[in-house]
Design an enzyme around this catalytic site. Structure first.
Site, PDB file in Angstrom:
ATOM      1  N   SER A 136       0.855  -1.176   0.000  1.00  9.74           N
ATOM      2  CA  SER A 136       0.000   0.000   0.000  1.00  9.74           C
ATOM      3  C   SER A 136       0.897   1.233   0.000  1.00  9.74           C
ATOM      4  CB  SER A 136      -0.888  -0.041   1.247  1.00  9.74           C
ATOM      5  OG  SER A 136      -1.646   1.138   1.367  1.00  9.74           O
ATOM      6  N   LYS A 162      -1.052  -0.886  -4.407  1.00  9.13           N
ATOM      7  CA  LYS A 162      -2.273  -0.150  -4.046  1.00  9.13           C
ATOM      8  C   LYS A 162      -1.881   1.300  -3.810  1.00  9.13           C
ATOM      9  CE  LYS A 162      -4.801  -0.007   0.342  1.00  9.13           C
ATOM     10  NZ  LYS A 162      -5.514  -0.828   1.322  1.00  9.13           N
ATOM     11  N   LEU A 163      -2.552   2.204  -4.512  1.00  8.35           N
ATOM     12  CA  LEU A 163      -2.286   3.629  -4.327  1.00  8.35           C
ATOM     13  C   LEU A 163      -3.366   4.224  -3.451  1.00  8.35           C
ATOM     14  CD1 LEU A 163      -1.439   4.763  -7.991  1.00  8.35           C
ATOM     15  CD2 LEU A 163       0.123   3.897  -6.220  1.00  8.35           C
ATOM     16  N   LYS A 164      -2.947   4.963  -2.433  1.00  2.00           N
ATOM     17  CA  LYS A 164      -3.903   5.732  -1.648  1.00  2.00           C
ATOM     18  C   LYS A 164      -4.312   6.937  -2.482  1.00  2.00           C
ATOM     19  CE  LYS A 164      -4.080   3.568   2.355  1.00  2.00           C
ATOM     20  NZ  LYS A 164      -5.357   3.095   2.900  1.00  2.00           N
ATOM     21  N   ASP A 190      -7.223   3.030  -3.020  1.00  4.25           N
ATOM     22  CA  ASP A 190      -7.957   3.052  -1.752  1.00  4.25           C
ATOM     23  C   ASP A 190      -8.206   4.502  -1.348  1.00  4.25           C
ATOM     24  OD1 ASP A 190      -9.048   2.680   0.737  1.00  4.25           O
ATOM     25  OD2 ASP A 190      -7.301   1.678   1.622  1.00  4.25           O
ATOM     26  N   ASN A 192     -10.244   5.455   1.359  1.00  7.79           N
ATOM     27  CA  ASN A 192     -10.561   5.652   2.780  1.00  7.79           C
ATOM     28  C   ASN A 192     -11.694   6.661   2.983  1.00  7.79           C
ATOM     29  OD1 ASN A 192      -7.264   4.925   3.103  1.00  7.79           O
ATOM     30  ND2 ASN A 192      -8.649   3.927   4.548  1.00  7.79           N
ATOM     31  N   GLU A 215     -11.165   0.771  -3.443  1.00  7.09           N
ATOM     32  CA  GLU A 215     -11.480   0.404  -2.060  1.00  7.09           C
ATOM     33  C   GLU A 215     -12.109   1.586  -1.335  1.00  7.09           C
ATOM     34  OE1 GLU A 215      -7.999  -1.219  -0.234  1.00  7.09           O
ATOM     35  OE2 GLU A 215      -8.781  -1.043   1.803  1.00  7.09           O
ATOM     36  N   ASP A 240     -13.901  -1.811   2.777  1.00 10.88           N
ATOM     37  CA  ASP A 240     -13.008  -2.001   3.912  1.00 10.88           C
ATOM     38  C   ASP A 240     -13.766  -1.523   5.154  1.00 10.88           C
ATOM     39  OD1 ASP A 240     -11.061  -1.732   5.885  1.00 10.88           O
ATOM     40  OD2 ASP A 240      -9.648  -0.581   4.691  1.00 10.88           O
ATOM     41  N   LYS A 264     -10.020  -7.429   7.317  1.00 12.71           N
ATOM     42  CA  LYS A 264      -9.035  -7.124   8.370  1.00 12.71           C
ATOM     43  C   LYS A 264      -9.577  -7.719   9.659  1.00 12.71           C
ATOM     44  CE  LYS A 264      -7.477  -2.650   6.595  1.00 12.71           C
ATOM     45  NZ  LYS A 264      -7.801  -1.204   6.636  1.00 12.71           N
ATOM     46  N   GLY A 292      -4.393  -4.604   5.942  1.00 15.71           N
ATOM     47  CA  GLY A 292      -3.362  -4.425   6.961  1.00 15.71           C
ATOM     48  C   GLY A 292      -3.576  -3.143   7.735  1.00 15.71           C
TER      49      GLY A 292
HETATM   50  O1  SMG Z   1      -0.592  -2.637   6.760  1.00 18.56           O
HETATM   51  O2  SMG Z   1       0.289  -2.318   4.796  1.00 18.56           O
HETATM   52  C1  SMG Z   1      -0.464  -2.002   5.709  1.00 18.56           C
HETATM   53  C2  SMG Z   1      -1.311  -0.767   5.522  1.00 18.56           C
HETATM   54  C3  SMG Z   1      -2.357  -1.002   4.514  1.00 18.56           C
HETATM   55  O3  SMG Z   1      -3.366   0.859   3.466  1.00 18.56           O
HETATM   56  C4  SMG Z   1      -3.352   0.129   4.425  1.00 18.56           C
HETATM   57  N1  SMG Z   1      -4.211   0.253   5.443  1.00 18.56           N
HETATM   58  O4  SMG Z   1      -7.437   1.538   4.689  1.00 18.56           O
HETATM   59  O5  SMG Z   1      -6.511  -0.267   4.101  1.00 18.56           O
HETATM   60  C5  SMG Z   1      -6.470   0.796   4.708  1.00 18.56           C
HETATM   61  C6  SMG Z   1      -5.246   1.249   5.467  1.00 18.56           C
HETATM   62  C7  SMG Z   1      -5.591   1.551   6.880  1.00 18.56           C
HETATM   63  C8  SMG Z   1      -4.455   1.971   7.729  1.00 18.56           C
HETATM   64  S1  SMG Z   1      -3.959   3.572   7.439  1.00 18.56           S
HETATM   65  C9  SMG Z   1      -2.991   3.998   8.784  1.00 18.56           C
HETATM   66 MG    MG Z   2      -8.513   0.493   3.173  1.00 14.97          MG
END
Ligand code: SMG
Ligand code: MG
Length: 369
Positions: A136, A162-164, A190, A192, A215, A240, A264, A292
């Site tokens: 990520s 995975k790109l935020k 993703d 969020n 996501e 998620d 998760k 994660g």
């Molecule tokens: O554990 O590699 C990891 C992080 C993966 O992007 C990740 N997690 O929304 O999926 C999600 C985020 C939540 C944590 S952001 C601090």
């Molecule tokens: Mg997520």
């Protein structure tokens, strides 16, 4: 199983690089570890709650409090009848607080499995010895910086990127990564919860980039919005934050709010509920993958075991230790040909390194049973 003591230990580990999402940036991971001792075995688990309630309503100080004052007393009341399988129903009267419940169940399950000599993977039903690793990649200041980061991860062997994303950081970074690394790269995004249904036309502009999934584009309570969005865009919608239980998963699937689920264990109250989500999704032909929360080796070990179940068909956010921490709390998880090995020893199969633990500990508290 009779518990003698539960230790709550607060640790703090610096991240190797800041991690920016649509809801904020973190540079270090503060974590509550739960350490369960019985006469015969010990168990460890880590709570996913972060310092601020931005990913979800949970946060670490509240989690410590609810664990101590509301959850542990309910486990104490079970006496000798306590088993990992009974934790969920014992804690069910307490509303919410999935991460706090999950860490207790996981630590107790670890102790129970160490005592019986079974691994997490064996107990949960893993069918793979290794699992494919994705990574990520956080929001960056520039596209060039992002391309360099992605190139570095691909050179290490990661099998999926995975790109935020967030408004203002979506089409351009996705286009740049797709153009630079080609059509075969497994790529997903993703958000969020950073968008609303009014952004549907904008999000449809991601369609040409052949993403595996988008996501959690919309708010966590907005199942109907996700169902509407799924009809308006070509990219598969994955949930998620919206999915906190197998019941949520069943509802989301039935409504057409998602066609893929990020599982998760921490977000859904533990590994047993995570397995139920796996099963519900499998019954509907919906693929899942393991998310994660920047876990240390303790949580990673159990996540990798879960990711070995048959319907975990997409690479997870289960990256190697060095993607997060220069020094992990266990022997590091390393990439082998883009995969992580599912531990085979009793319980999580990993040992906490005492010297590292001592170094990162900020506080601790014992609760005698
Ligand atoms: O554990 O590699 C990891 C992080 C993966 O992007 C990740 N997690 O929304 O999926 C999600 C985020 C939540 C944590 S952001 C601090
Ligand atoms: Mg997520």
């Amino acid at each position: 199983m009779r518990i003698e003591n539960i230790e709550l230990r607060r640790v703090s580990l610096p991240l190797v690089r800041p991690f920016r999402t649509s809801f904020g940036t973190i540079t270090e991971r503060e974590i509550t570890l739960v350490h369960v001792s019985t006469a015969h075995a010990e168990g460890w688990a880590e709570c996913a709650a972060e310092v601020r309630p931005l990913y979800s309503s949970e946060f670490i100080d509240a989690s410590d409090l609810v664990i101590r004052d509301h959850l542990i007393p309910r486990l104490q009341a079970l006496g000798d009848d306590l088993t990992a399988e009974r934790v969920g129903s014992a804690l069910a009267p307490v509303k919410g607080h999935q991460m706090s419940k999950a860490v207790l169940e996981a630590a107790i399950l670890d102790a129970q499995l160490r005592q019986s000599g079974q691994s997490f993977g064996g107990y949960l039903g893993a069918v793979h010895d290794t699992v494919p690793a994705g990574v990520s990649v956080g929001i960056m200041d520039t596209v060039d910086e992002l391309l360099e980061a992605v190139a570095g991860y691909l050179a290490q062997g990661y099998l999926r990127i995975k790109l935020k994303i967030e408004p203002g950081w979506d089409l351009a970074p996705v286009r740049a990564v797709r153009e630079r690394f080609g059509p075969d790269l497994l790529l997903q995004v993703d958000a969020n919860t950073a968008y609303t249904l009014a952004d549907a036309r904008h999000l449809a502009r991601l369609d040409p980039f052949d993403l595996l999934l988008i996501e959690q584009p919309l708010g966590e309570r907005d199942l109907l919005g996700h169902a509407a969005l799924a009809r308006l865009i070509g990219t598969a919608v994955c949930l998620d934050e919206s999915i906190e239980s197998a019941q949520d998963a069943a509802a989301a699937i039935s409504l057409g709010a998602c066609s893929i689920i990020n599982v998760k264990p921490s977000r859904v109250g533990g590994y047993l509920e995570a397995r139920r989500i796996h099963d519900v999704a499998a019954a509907h032909g919906v693929p899942v993958w393991c998310g994660g929360m920047l876990e240390t080796g303790i949580g990673r070990a159990a996540n990798v075991a879960l990711a070995g179940l048959p319907n975990f068909v997409l690479p997870g956010d289960t990256s190697a230790s060095d993607r997060y921490y220069a020094q992990d709390l266990t022997a590091p998880f390393v990439l082998e040909d883009g995969h992580l090995r599912v531990p085979t020893g009793p319980g999580t199969g990993v040992q906490v390194l005492p010297d590292v633990l001592a170094e990162v500990t900020r506080s601790r508290r014992d609760i005698r049973f």
